[in-house]
Structure formats: C-alpha cells, structure tokens
Design a protein around this motif. Structure first.
Motif, PDB file in Angstrom:
ATOM      1  N   GLY A 102      25.927   1.984  17.463  1.00 38.51           N
ATOM      2  CA  GLY A 102      24.930   1.699  16.669  1.00 38.51           C
ATOM      3  C   GLY A 102      23.925   3.068  15.940  1.00 38.51           C
ATOM      4  N   SER A 103      24.491   3.981  16.660  1.00 38.72           N
ATOM      5  CA  SER A 103      23.756   5.404  16.301  1.00 38.72           C
ATOM      6  C   SER A 103      24.858   6.417  16.135  1.00 38.72           C
ATOM      7  CB  SER A 103      22.772   5.833  17.265  1.00 38.72           C
ATOM      8  OG  SER A 103      23.477   6.083  18.474  1.00 38.72           O
ATOM      9  N   GLY A 104      24.334   7.417  15.361  1.00 37.94           N
ATOM     10  CA  GLY A 104      25.260   8.587  14.929  1.00 37.94           C
ATOM     11  C   GLY A 104      24.625   9.758  14.431  1.00 37.94           C
ATOM     12  N   HIS A 105      25.402  10.836  14.158  1.00 33.58           N
ATOM     13  CA  HIS A 105      24.531  11.793  13.197  1.00 33.58           C
ATOM     14  C   HIS A 105      25.815  12.467  12.171  1.00 33.58           C
ATOM     15  CE1 HIS A 105      26.643  14.445  16.512  1.00 33.58           C
ATOM     16  NE2 HIS A 105      26.924  15.193  15.498  1.00 33.58           N
ATOM     17  N   SER A 106      25.083  13.288  11.256  1.00 36.28           N
ATOM     18  CA  SER A 106      25.802  14.127  10.288  1.00 36.28           C
ATOM     19  C   SER A 106      25.129  15.196  10.125  1.00 36.28           C
ATOM     20  CB  SER A 106      25.689  13.093   8.952  1.00 36.28           C
ATOM     21  OG  SER A 106      26.616  13.937   8.049  1.00 36.28           O
ATOM     22  N   ARG A 107      25.623  16.349  10.807  1.00 35.26           N
ATOM     23  CA  ARG A 107      25.012  17.558  10.839  1.00 35.26           C
ATOM     24  C   ARG A 107      25.589  18.691   9.958  1.00 35.26           C
ATOM     25  NH1 ARG A 107      23.682  16.349  17.287  1.00 35.26           N
ATOM     26  NH2 ARG A 107      22.000  14.904  16.779  1.00 35.26           N
ATOM     27  N   ALA A 108      24.943  19.205   9.211  1.00 35.58           N
ATOM     28  CA  ALA A 108      25.638  20.240   8.475  1.00 35.58           C
ATOM     29  C   ALA A 108      24.450  21.102   7.774  1.00 35.58           C
ATOM     30  CB  ALA A 108      26.291  19.712   7.072  1.00 35.58           C
ATOM     31  N   ARG A 109      24.541  22.556   8.447  1.00 35.62           N
ATOM     32  CA  ARG A 109      23.510  23.537   8.109  1.00 35.62           C
ATOM     33  C   ARG A 109      24.246  24.707   8.010  1.00 35.62           C
ATOM     34  NH1 ARG A 109      18.917  22.414  12.990  1.00 35.62           N
ATOM     35  NH2 ARG A 109      18.799  20.175  12.577  1.00 35.62           N
ATOM     36  N   PRO A 110      24.562  24.928   6.620  1.00 35.16           N
ATOM     37  CA  PRO A 110      24.035  24.062   5.393  1.00 35.16           C
ATOM     38  C   PRO A 110      25.433  22.877   5.039  1.00 35.16           C
ATOM     39  CG  PRO A 110      25.135  26.408   4.716  1.00 35.16           C
ATOM     40  CD  PRO A 110      24.851  26.049   6.054  1.00 35.16           C
TER      41      PRO A 110
END
Length: 462
Positions: free
Chosen positions: A381-389
């Motif tokens: 039910g949850s997640g993440h998409s991390r991209a910096r940058p």
C-alpha cells in the motif's frame, strides 16, 4: 499520362514495382468515382480534372476527423510537382488536387525519405491555405493529435485490437494528447524557437512513429494497398484477460508507445498475472504473480493520479540480492509518457525480498536500498520514488506525485514467453511421464529406484 508526367513524378513512380505503380496511378480515378454522389460532376480547372475536398472527405471521413482531412487536402493542393525536396510545397493552394500532386503525396508518404516527408508535415501542421516556412511546436502537436486519433480509429474499425478492449481501458483521448506530447518532446527548434523544414526533417529521421503513422493514414484512409504486405501490428496480443471482472490502467495510445520499447525478443502475448482489482492488496499474492512468469511489466497508480512502472527483463526471484540486466527500464505514463533506460552506473536493476530481518522487504527497481527509483513496501500500500536529482541506475526523475506515495492500484503483466517447467516439475494439466509410460515406472522399481512422488499425488478420478 506517360510523357505528360513531370520528371519529379516519374522519379517518384520509379520507387514502386510495376504492379504497385498501377495501384498508385489508379487512386486518383478511384477517389473521383467514389465521390460522384457527393460532389456531382468532378471538378475541372484549366489544368484538367482535380480532386475536391469533398472527394477526399468521402474516402477518409469514416476514419479521420474533419480537421485532418482538411490538413491533408491543403497539403496536397500546395505541392508543386515540378519541384522536389523542401521547395515542393511553395505553390499557392488551388481549387483542387491534380493527379500529379496526388501521386507526389502518395509516393512521399509511402516511400519517401525524411527530407521529402518534412515539407508535408510542415504543410499539414500549418493547417492553412498558402505556403508556410515554419510552424510552432504547438501546431505540430495539434497535427499529431489528429494523426494519432486516426491511427487509433483504424485499429478499432479494422478489428486490429489484438484482444484489447478500449472501453475497459484508460482515457484514450488523454492518451492521444500525452503520446503527441511525448513524440513532440524530441523536436529541436531553431534559434528563433520555430520549426522549419530542416528541424522537421531531423525529427522525422529520429522518430519512427511519424513515418509509420503517415503510412497508415494514406494506406488505410485512401485505400492504397501495396505488395500484399500485412498492415503493421501496433499492439501486442492480449490473452487471458478477464475483461468482465477487471479494467486496465493502460490506454491504446500508451500501449502503442510502450510495447515497442520492450526488447525485440519479447513479442509474446501480454497476460495479466496480478491486479489489485482482481487479487486485492496483498504483497504475497503479487509475489506469486511475479514468480515463474518470465519478463513482466509493472504498472502503478498512486493516490495523486500519477501512473508509472517498470519493465523487468527476467523472472523475479525472492532473494536479498539485486537481479536483472541492462534491458530493464523504468517509465512514466501520466502526467508524461517517458522511458528511462539503464545508465551503466550500477547493476541495481531489480530487487525482491520478503520475510528478512536484516534486509529491506519489498520490490525495488533502480537506485539503492532505501533510495530506489521505484519501491513497493512489503507492507502493501505504500512505496517511494527517490531521485535527487535522478535515479543512478536508470537516470529517471521522481516517478510518483510525492516522493513517498500511497498506492491506488497496481497491475503486473507477463510479456515474455512463459518459461519451460523445471526438470521433474509437472506442467499443470499434464500427467507425469511415469503415468504416461507404465513400463518406465516398472523398470525403475526393478532397479531399486524409489518413487518419491508416488505417495504425494492426489488420487485420480476414475
């Protein structure tokens, strides 16, 4: 015709085989005779008979919008058959389309180079009578929306949906707009910010969809059939999809773009192996859908309305190590349509783990632990998409609406050839070789071999 044809037209006709030339030369008469009931007597000018807008409309109208028909007609009217290359659309529009203008248009859309197609795209994007030297990106995008909508209508009305059901899929009109924007993102404007013939030529050379869609427009809407070649297949086959119980996150234009991004070897029918609509929000059921199905496409929609996902080039395995190869990629569907392929920075392509205390539990693609390009937690039910940058593995930006997102719905599609069963594994619905050949079973018993599976099988019905 014969000697009366211009040198340009004769060179264009030389691209076709003799049996094809007769088809090309016959289109003009077919268009005139097919519209006799609409326009009365065929139009005549000082130069002879011409095709009117109504004649083109009568052939194209069932598949193409009025706007696209008008674009095509005005483009044909502006062709100067005495000239070639980028100068061929500098002729003022007349009251109709001549036979030679039509043949140049057919030859350049069906067998032309990027240099020859660019002036046609310029004229159709300009969408007004008279010559044009440049257009804007918005004008090209509007033309592409007309063109893509027509291609979708061709697939629907010609019965080439390959098992897909548009009424059970995403918003096709929105998909048309987003696909047009994606193709236009490849445009490189001049220093003045406009698009001249040279800009369009470079773009057409680099983007295969434009030429493919133009060919479909002409061959289907003007009924030009050459060489008996089958029409292009723009959609992958869809099999075993329970349309009555479920819907699909994809729409037809998005599928037209996404399917060709898969490696050439992955042309098997798409099969839905997991859906939150059908199977509920269960990480365990999702893992079961992923396992032993070969390559898969994952589609995720978050509660902000963003749709994104990834292509896994290999069958998933539950283990605390990264897996997969450089054929994997991430993509976005909404609000933009983009594909992000491997950068070569690392090999963190795929990750799937469950029931571990020392390693993250969930599904990930790209990046690193706790910093994935796409991550779905095992607490479904949850997640993440991390991209910096950007994600190191795929060069992708943040895919979701928020960096830490809440799942709205999800689908997993198996897209490769189903893997062969492992040695000793019985295929569902098939008997063991021991049951098929009792002599083999008797020989094994005589040699002292133990039949370990004998007591484990369900008793067979008489």
């Amino acid at each position: 015709m014969g000697n009366a044809e211009s040198v340009v037209v004769q060179k264009r006709l030389a691209r076709f085989r003799p049996e094809e030339r007769s088809v090309i030369e016959g289109v003009f008469d077919k268009l005139q005779s097919g519209a006799g009931g609409l326009s009365g007597a065929p139009g005549k000018t000082a130069a002879g008979k011409t095709l009117t807008l109504e004649m083109i409309q009568s052939s194209m109208g069932s598949l193409a919008s009025d706007s696209l028909v008008k674009r095509v007609y005005q483009c044909m009217c502006g062709i100067n058959p005495e000239l070639a290359g980028s100068e061929k659309t500098d002729r003022p529009a007349t009251s109709g389309v001549s036979r030679e203008q039509l043949m140049v248009f057919l030859a350049d859309t069906l067998r032309g180079t990027a240099e020859e197609r660019a002036p046609l795209v310029l004229a159709m994007s300009h969408n007004a009578a008279g010559p044009a030297t440049a257009v804007t990106c918005d004008q090209v995008a509007e033309f592409l929306q007309d063109l893509i909508s027509t291609v979708v209508q061709i697939l629907v009305h010609r019965g080439r949906l390959q098992g897909w059901k548009p009424e059970k899929m995403g918003d096709g009109a929105l998909g048309v707009k987003i696909l047009a924007e994606q193709i236009c993102s490849e445009l490189k404007a001049s220093d003045e910010g406009s698009l001249d013939v040279s800009c369009l030529e470079d773009w057409i050379f680099r983007t295969s969809q434009v030429s493919l869609y133009l060919e479909m427009l002409v061959s289907e809407c003007l009924n030009v059939t050459l060489s008996g070649l089958p029409p292009p297949t723009l959609l992958p086959p869809c099999q075993e999809m329970p349309w009555k119980e479920s819907t699909c996150l994809l729409d037809l234009p998005t599928l037209m773009f996404l399917a060709p991004q898969l490696p050439d070897s992955y042309n098997a029918p798409w099969r839905l192996v997991f859906s939150t609509v059908l199977h509920g929000e269960s990480f365990t059921k999702m893992v079961a859908g992923l396992m032993k199905h070969g390559p898969t496409v994952l589609l995720v929609k978050d509660t902000k309305g963003h749709v994104f996902g990834g292509f896994a080039s290999q069958a998933w395995e539950v283990k605390p190590q990264f897996q997969g190869d450089s054929r994997c990629f991430l993509f976005t569907v909404f609000p933009t349509l983009r594909v992000y392929t491997a950068t070569g920075y690392n090999e963190h392509f795929m990750y799937l783990n469950q029931h571990q205390q020392t390693m993250p539990n969930g599904l990930g693609m790209g990046g690193q632990h706790d910093y994935f390009g796409l991550w779905l937690d095992s607490e479904f039910g949850s997640g993440h998409s991390r991209a910096r940058p950007k994600c190191t593995t795929y060069g992708s930006p943040q895919l979701s609406g928020d960096e830490d997102f809440t799942l709205d719905s999800m689908e997993v599609w198996a897209v490769g050839k189903p893997p062969e069963p492992e040695e000793g594994e019985e295929v569902e619905g098939k008997k063991s070789i021991l049951n098929v050949d009792p002599e083999v079973q008797a020989m094994m018993e005589l040699t002292g071999k133990t039949l370990h599976s004998e007591g484990l099988r369900e008793p067979e019905e008489d």
